[in-house]
Design a protein around this motif. Structure first.
Motif, PDB file in Angstrom:
ATOM      1  N   ALA A  50       0.703  -1.097   0.160  1.00  6.87           N
ATOM      2  CA  ALA A  50      -0.027  -0.232   0.223  1.00  6.87           C
ATOM      3  C   ALA A  50       0.830   1.283   0.168  1.00  6.87           C
ATOM      4  N   ILE A  56       2.409   1.674  -3.176  1.00  8.59           N
ATOM      5  CA  ILE A  56       1.763   2.142  -4.371  1.00  8.59           C
ATOM      6  C   ILE A  56       1.569   3.673  -4.196  1.00  8.59           C
ATOM      7  N   LEU A  65      -5.312   0.945  -3.556  1.00 11.38           N
ATOM      8  CA  LEU A  65      -5.641   0.354  -4.735  1.00 11.38           C
ATOM      9  C   LEU A  65      -6.586   1.070  -5.568  1.00 11.38           C
ATOM     10  N   ALA A  88      -4.826   4.223  -7.782  1.00  9.28           N
ATOM     11  CA  ALA A  88      -4.079   3.814  -9.255  1.00  9.28           C
ATOM     12  C   ALA A  88      -4.913   4.228 -10.240  1.00  9.28           C
ATOM     13  N   VAL A  90       0.739  -0.864  -9.638  1.00  7.06           N
ATOM     14  CA  VAL A  90       0.258  -1.952  -8.439  1.00  7.06           C
ATOM     15  C   VAL A  90       0.903  -3.150  -8.971  1.00  7.06           C
ATOM     16  N   LEU A  94       3.288  -4.841  -5.816  1.00  7.07           N
ATOM     17  CA  LEU A  94       3.080  -6.071  -5.104  1.00  7.07           C
ATOM     18  C   LEU A  94       4.427  -6.819  -5.217  1.00  7.07           C
TER      19      LEU A  94
END
Length: 351
Positions: A67, A70, A202, A205, A295, A299
């Motif tokens: 998070a 991102i 999330l 993005a 993203v 990850l």
């Protein structure tokens, strides 16, 4: 002999394949360090993958670590689009953390606390990014240098704060007072740390992708980055766009700090960020400055961090391998980017 030949256009498949290839090459290069540590490469990478995605808890931990990256990846991607070289996401994250912690220490309803913390953190991060932007547009100061040095200024300021006025008088630890319980972000699944900030990251993005690709401001940012002189000739106020980009970029980095305070640590400490701001630079490059690509890149980095801990416990390979993978990924991606503009051609030797 081989020579580089400029491309007329870059195939879509190549744009998609190069980041994957860069990561694969980085993993192959880093396998040498695993062998030097006396471990089996395939076993080590398997344990890393299992540690990051092996069960639901591991997966949620990977999301929690992803998070803030991102947010910082988006911050860098937006800034670099306008050729505002924001290397200060780490400091902007800390500024956002301090501001959100201060606001979160006041009693208020939960919904209001979440909004107030987010606004305060984004504003603090934006102001931190605004400083090098103004230095650039007003005094022509290199924004790489000024934003990078500002990281140290902000971090030392935070350390002075938690070693001084905010220092815990009972334990003596250099940490801030905790935020109110009502300001703690809600957790989606009991027994995990999957909090509201992860969902916000999330959702950020696609929101930033829409802004960059479908709005007037996004068009101005892209044109300014492609050719500032042409943008100015076309009526775009380049300096104003750079300032707006800095505010947006810093605000996104500040939200990374908000998430760490509201959803993970609930207070500010000197090691609140293990380098999420610097990781954001590599993530943005791996994503080729595409907000949607941030993203999966984040990850990957989060999986390396989470999985490296499990791998280290089982094999003895140092957890610092995750940092090596991150740095190597940046180098391989920079090499890969060369082939978006050039292709290798074989040219026979002259007689």
């Amino acid at each position: 002999m081989l020579r580089l030949e400029p491309r007329q256009s870059t195939p879509v498949w190549l744009n998609l394949a190069l980041p994957v290839l860069a990561i694969a090459v980085a993993l192959v290069l880093c396998s040498g360090l695993i062998m030097l540590a006396g471990a089996n490469v395939f076993e080590a990478y398997g344990l890393m993958l299992k540690g990051a995605f092996g069960d639901f808890y591991a997966f949620t931990e990977t999301l929690v670590k992803a998070a803030p990256m991102i947010f910082t990846g988006l911050a860098v991607a937006v800034a670099f689009r306008a050729k505002f070289w924001n290397i200060g996401a780490e400091g902007q994250l800390m500024a956002g953390a301090v501001a959100s912690c201060f606001v979160g220490s006041f009693p208020m309803p939960s919904a209001l606390a979440y909004v107030a913390m987010a606004l305060a953190g984004a504003l603090a991060g934006g102001i931190a990014a605004l400083i090098p932007a103004l230095l650039r547009v007003k005094l022509k100061v290199d924004d790489v240098v000024s934003s990078l040095l500002l990281n140290s200024v902000i971090l030392l300021g935070v350390l002075a704060l938690i070693e001084g006025p905010w220092k815990d008088s009972l334990s003596g630890y250099p940490i801030s007072p905790p935020i109110e319980d009502s300001a703690n972000f809600p957790v989606f699944f009991e027994g995990t740390r999957l909090h509201l900030g992860v969902l916000a990251a999330l959702l950020a993005a696609p929101a930033i992708w829409f802004l960059i690709t479908r709005t007037t401001l996004g068009f101005a940012i892209r044109v300014t980055g492609e050719n500032a002189e042409a943008a100015a000739y076309g009526g775009i106020k380049v300096n104003a766009i750079l300032v707006a980009t800095a505010l947006l970029s810093g605000g996104l980095a500040g939200l990374a700090g908000v998430g760490e305070v509201g959803g993970v640590h609930f207070q500010v400490m000197g090691d609140l960020s293990p380098g999420y701001g610097y990781s954001g630079i590599v993530i943005a490059m791996l994503a080729r400055l595409n907000p949607l690509g941030v993203v999966p890149a984040a990850l990957f980095f989060a999986a390396a961090m989470t999985g490296a801990e499990a791998m280290s416990r089982a094999t003895g390979v140092p957890v610092f391998l995750a940092d090596v993978i991150q740095g190597t990924s940046l180098l391989t991606m920079l090499v890969a980017l060369l082939f978006t503009s050039y292709r290798l051609r074989y040219q026979g030797a002259a007689a």
